[in-house]
Design a protein around this motif. Structure first.
Motif, PDB file in Angstrom:
ATOM      1  N   ALA A  45       1.253  -1.362   0.046  1.00 20.54           N
ATOM      2  CA  ALA A  45       0.423   0.065  -0.048  1.00 20.54           C
ATOM      3  C   ALA A  45       0.747   1.444  -0.004  1.00 20.54           C
ATOM      4  O   ALA A  45       1.932   0.601   1.205  1.00 20.54           O
ATOM      5  CB  ALA A  45      -0.903  -0.171   1.203  1.00 20.54           C
ATOM      6  N   SER A  46       0.203   2.149  -0.501  1.00 18.08           N
ATOM      7  CA  SER A  46       1.132   3.571  -0.746  1.00 18.08           C
ATOM      8  C   SER A  46       0.905   4.880  -0.036  1.00 18.08           C
ATOM      9  O   SER A  46       2.425   5.251  -0.078  1.00 18.08           O
ATOM     10  CB  SER A  46       1.463   4.174  -2.632  1.00 18.08           C
ATOM     11  OG  SER A  46      -0.263   4.884  -2.282  1.00 18.08           O
ATOM     12  N   ASP A 110      -6.312  -6.367   0.582  1.00 17.10           N
ATOM     13  CA  ASP A 110      -5.753  -6.083  -0.938  1.00 17.10           C
ATOM     14  C   ASP A 110      -5.227  -4.281  -0.895  1.00 17.10           C
ATOM     15  O   ASP A 110      -5.778  -3.750  -0.301  1.00 17.10           O
ATOM     16  CB  ASP A 110      -7.230  -5.763  -1.577  1.00 17.10           C
ATOM     17  CG  ASP A 110      -7.150  -5.794  -3.449  1.00 17.10           C
ATOM     18  OD1 ASP A 110      -5.641  -4.717  -3.445  1.00 17.10           O
ATOM     19  OD2 ASP A 110      -7.884  -5.682  -3.861  1.00 17.10           O
ATOM     20  N   ARG A 112      -4.611  -2.561  -1.954  1.00 13.80           N
ATOM     21  CA  ARG A 112      -5.347  -0.614  -2.533  1.00 13.80           C
ATOM     22  C   ARG A 112      -7.012  -0.497  -1.638  1.00 13.80           C
ATOM     23  O   ARG A 112      -7.270   0.647  -1.585  1.00 13.80           O
ATOM     24  CB  ARG A 112      -5.714  -1.433  -4.236  1.00 13.80           C
ATOM     25  CG  ARG A 112      -5.023  -1.453  -5.317  1.00 13.80           C
ATOM     26  CD  ARG A 112      -5.555  -1.702  -6.206  1.00 13.80           C
ATOM     27  NE  ARG A 112      -5.626  -3.613  -6.634  1.00 13.80           N
ATOM     28  CZ  ARG A 112      -4.200  -4.591  -7.052  1.00 13.80           C
ATOM     29  NH1 ARG A 112      -3.066  -3.693  -7.002  1.00 13.80           N
ATOM     30  NH2 ARG A 112      -4.541  -5.536  -6.558  1.00 13.80           N
ATOM     31  N   ASP A 115      -5.515   1.982   1.017  1.00 16.41           N
ATOM     32  CA  ASP A 115      -4.861   2.679   0.669  1.00 16.41           C
ATOM     33  C   ASP A 115      -6.425   3.486   0.171  1.00 16.41           C
ATOM     34  O   ASP A 115      -6.250   4.894   0.381  1.00 16.41           O
ATOM     35  CB  ASP A 115      -4.175   2.820  -0.993  1.00 16.41           C
ATOM     36  CG  ASP A 115      -2.290   2.893  -0.425  1.00 16.41           C
ATOM     37  OD1 ASP A 115      -2.277   3.564   0.022  1.00 16.41           O
ATOM     38  OD2 ASP A 115      -1.843   2.357  -2.055  1.00 16.41           O
ATOM     39  N   ARG A 116      -7.830   2.539  -0.080  1.00 14.04           N
ATOM     40  CA  ARG A 116      -8.562   3.967   0.156  1.00 14.04           C
ATOM     41  C   ARG A 116      -9.482   4.344   1.123  1.00 14.04           C
ATOM     42  O   ARG A 116      -9.244   5.330   1.141  1.00 14.04           O
ATOM     43  CB  ARG A 116      -9.778   3.038  -0.742  1.00 14.04           C
ATOM     44  CG  ARG A 116     -10.771   3.754  -0.842  1.00 14.04           C
ATOM     45  CD  ARG A 116     -11.904   2.357  -2.213  1.00 14.04           C
ATOM     46  NE  ARG A 116     -12.992   3.282  -2.199  1.00 14.04           N
ATOM     47  CZ  ARG A 116     -14.185   3.167  -1.864  1.00 14.04           C
ATOM     48  NH1 ARG A 116     -14.631   2.607  -0.807  1.00 14.04           N
ATOM     49  NH2 ARG A 116     -15.174   3.819  -2.073  1.00 14.04           N
ATOM     50  N   GLY A 225      -5.086  -9.045  -6.606  1.00 12.71           N
ATOM     51  CA  GLY A 225      -6.276  -8.533  -5.369  1.00 12.71           C
ATOM     52  C   GLY A 225      -7.397  -8.822  -5.835  1.00 12.71           C
ATOM     53  O   GLY A 225      -7.833  -9.996  -5.559  1.00 12.71           O
TER      54      GLY A 225
END
Length: 270
Positions: A45-46, A110, A112, A115-116, A225
C-alpha cells in the motif's frame, strides 16, 4: 523497507497462541510464512507509513520476533491480552499521529483497499477520530482496515475498562459515536460480501482456502487483488467451498449482549 511514515503507524497484531489454529501466522504460503506474506501485502500500500508487527512478551511468541528480525520488520512486544495497550504503546514508540490497525489473520488483504481507507481519512484530516471499512462492513471478510487518531486512541487507552474494549482495541471508539467522530468506507461496487465471503484465517479450513488462492494466483502476480480473487473463485467453486461453513462467523457473536452498535445480522454462530 518501510516508507516514511508522515505520522502514520500501521500495527499488524500477531501471536502464535490461537486456540483454534495454533501458529497460524507461521504456516507456509507460497513458500514463506503467512506473516511474511501478510506484511508484504500491507507494505505494498502506498500510504501505509511505518509498519510494525505487534506481538506479545510471551516466550511462545519469540518465533514472531525472530521472524521479524530476519525479515527486517519492526517489532513491538507488549501485553498478551490488552491489545489496546499494545497498539497505543506501539503508536507512542513510533511517534504516531494516527495508528492503523490491521490484524495478521488477513493474508489476502488488498493493498488498494488499504489505500482507499487511508485516503479517505487523509482527505478529511481533522474531521474524524476513527475511520474504518467495518462499521458497517461491506468488503469480503479479511480486508479489515481501521485508522485511529492518536488523541482518540489515547482517550480509549485511558478510559476503556471492559475486557472486550481492551482485547479488541477499538470498540470503545465505535461504540460511542456520540463522543467520537466515526467515518466509514464502503465497497465502491455497492455490494456487501462481508457475510458471504470469508478471506480471514481462524480455522484449518480457512488455511486450506487461503493456501489454494495463493497457489492459484501468486505465481502470476504476488500482489493479486480483490477482483483477481473473485474471478478465481468464480471458476474454482471447490475452493470457495473449503471454508464456506464459517462465512459470517466473527468475534461479535460472543458479545451481542454487550455491543450497542452491532446487530445480530452482522455475525453468525457456527
Amino acid at each position: 523497507m518501510t516508507p516514511p511514515s508522515n505520522g502514520i503507524v500501521t500495527v499488524i497484531q500477531a501471536r502464535t497462541g490461537s486456540t483454534r489454529l495454533p501458529d497460524k501466522v507461521l504456516l507456509p504460503l507460497a513458500g514463506r510464512p503467512l506473516l511474511t506474506r501478510m506484511v508484504e501485502r500491507v507494505l505494498a500500500a502506498s500510504r501505509i507509513g511505518t509498519v510494525v508487527v505487534a506481538t506479545t512478551t510471551q516466550a511462545a511468541d519469540d518465533p514472531i520476533d525472530d521472524l521479524c528480525r530476519a525479515e527486517g520488520f519492526p517489532c513491538y512486544r507488549g501485553d498478551a491480552d490488552d491489545l489496546l495497550d499494545r497498539h497505543y504503546q506501539a503508536g507512542k514508540l513510533y511517534n504516531a499521529s494516527a495508528v492503523i490497525k490491521i490484524p495478521s489473520d488477513c493474508p489476502l488483504i488488498d493493498p488498494r483497499v488499504i489505500d482507499r481507507v487511508i485516503t479517505y481519512y487523509l482527505d478529511h484530516l481533522g474531521r474524524f477520530d476513527y475511520v474504518s471499512n467495518l462499521h458497517p462492513a461491506t468488503y469480503p471478510d479479511g480486508n479489515d482496515v481501521e485508522i485511529i487518531a492518536m488523541e482518540a486512541l489515547a482517550t480509549a487507552h485511558r478510559e476503556a475498562a471492559r475486557p472486550l474494549e481492551r482485547e479488541h482495541t477499538t470498540p470503545f471508539l465505535w461504540e460511542n459515536p456520540h463522543r467520537f467522530r466515526i467515518g466509514n468506507v464502503t465497497w465502491e461496487t455497492g455490494l456487501d460480501y462481508s457475510m458471504s465471503h470469508r478471506w480471514t484465517i481462524d480455522y484449518k479450513e480457512d488455511y486450506h482456502f487461503i493456501a489454494a488462492v495463493y497457489d492459484g494466483l501468486f505465481g502470476d502476480d504476488p500482489l493479486f487483488g480483490l477482483e483477481d480473487i473473485l474471478n478465481f473463485l468464480a471458476t474454482h467453486q471447490e475452493v470457495a467451498a473449503l471454508n464456506s461453513r464459517y462465512a459470517g462467523v466473527n468475534w461479535y457473536r460472543h458479545h451481542m449482549d454487550e455491543l450497542k452498535t452491532v446487530s445480530a445480522a452482522q455475525t453468525r454462530r457456527i
